[in-house]
Design an enzyme around this catalytic site. Structure first.
Site, PDB file in Angstrom:
ATOM      1  N   SER A   6      17.727 117.863  60.406  1.00 54.76           N
ATOM      2  CA  SER A   6      16.766 118.738  59.762  1.00 54.76           C
ATOM      3  C   SER A   6      15.834 119.371  60.807  1.00 54.76           C
ATOM      4  CB  SER A   6      15.982 117.958  58.702  1.00 54.76           C
ATOM      5  OG  SER A   6      15.265 118.832  57.869  1.00 54.76           O
ATOM      6  N   ASP A  28      22.524 119.288  59.704  1.00 49.87           N
ATOM      7  CA  ASP A  28      21.904 120.185  58.729  1.00 49.87           C
ATOM      8  C   ASP A  28      20.520 120.635  59.183  1.00 49.87           C
ATOM      9  OD1 ASP A  28      22.530 121.598  56.415  1.00 49.87           O
ATOM     10  OD2 ASP A  28      21.312 120.297  55.149  1.00 49.87           O
ATOM     11  N   HIS A  82      21.307 117.314  51.621  1.00 48.63           N
ATOM     12  CA  HIS A  82      20.766 117.528  52.965  1.00 48.63           C
ATOM     13  C   HIS A  82      21.153 116.368  53.889  1.00 48.63           C
ATOM     14  CE1 HIS A  82      18.222 119.475  55.828  1.00 48.63           C
ATOM     15  NE2 HIS A  82      17.150 118.713  55.671  1.00 48.63           N
TER      16      HIS A  82
END
Length: 257
Positions: free
Chosen positions: A76, A100, A182
């Site tokens: 992230s 991601d 996610h």
């Protein structure tokens, strides 16, 4: 490097230790800076990246560490932290894996303001949550590595059951389904470490729709690649967008692997 959802962190570290027993694993703790309002957390990624680069430079100088053996893994916001570290380190890192990478405030910005292929010899990226809500997506949609892999098209992950994405931009209030999509990037990477006998492969394709039609299922001319830890840098200088299908649970190896 992360900033969100650290309940999986011990699984990743344990899997790395099992796979590379002689490796030194360093976890970058920047939780106090990451758990702020999202724009503030974004602004902190550069600072944390620079500080990480300082540590790597110190290890080079004092420990005679070779940068080619350094592999940064960021999830992230942490993916962009890894990018900044690669940008500011004295030399070129061996590899960065983006799990991601965060999308809001990073989508379509200049390469030096996010993770990019310039940040290491090999930059591979897993995109697992690129579905848009209110015009943006939690995970970045654009390709930002040497290879960019979009499991299940990058906008849907089996077993997550995502239906309502309103309010997804408020990171502190993400529901379990959004978190599942996610975070799937992390679990796919862990899967690649511990299930070597069930290696997953992605296939180069111009877009997800062509892949879903079965058009791109060829490994000729290096058109396929293992995903996660087992990915290899392509000899091509062009970015490669790659796709695969996965199962809902680990081991994730699906039908077209």
């Amino acid at each position: 490097m992360s900033g969100l959802f650290e309940n999986w962190l011990h699984k990743l570290v344990q899997a790395l230790q099992q796979r590379e027993s002689y490796a030194n694993i360093i976890v970058v703790d920047w939780m106090s800076l990451a758990h702020q309002l999202y724009p503030d957390a974004v602004n902190h990624t550069k600072l944390v990246g620079i500080e990480t680069a300082v540590l790597i430079d110190w290890l080079q100088e004092k420990g005679n560490m070779s940068l080619k053996n350094v592999h940064l893994i960021g999830y992230s916001l942490g993916a962009h932290v890894a990018g900044f570290a690669g940008n500011y380190v004295s030399g070129t890192l061996g590899r960065i894996t983006g799990l991601d990478p965060a999308g809001p405030m990073f989508e379509d910005v200049e390469a030096h303001k996010r993770l990019s292929p310039d940040d290491a010899e090999f930059v591979d990226v897993l995109h697992t949550y690129t579905r848009e809500a209110l015009g943006v997506s939690i995970g970045i949609k654009m390709p930002i590595g040497h290879i960019d892999i979009y499991p299940n098209g990058g906008d849907y992950q089996p077993g997550c059951g995502l239906s309502d994405v309103l309010g997804a931009l408020a990171y502190g209030n993400i529901g379990d389904a959004v978190k599942c999509e996610h975070e799937r990037s992390v679990h796919l990477f862990v899967d690649s470490l511990i299930n070597k006998d069930k290696e997953s492969f992605a296939f180069q394709c111009t877009d997800s729709n062509r892949f879903k039609k079965g058009i791109c299922l060829s490994c000729r001319k290096n058109r396929c690649n293992a995903i996660g830890y087992n990915a290899k840098k392509s000899t091509s200088k062009r970015n490669s967008k790659m796709y695969l299908k996965t199962r809902a649970h680990m081991p994730y190896k699906g039908k077209y692997m």
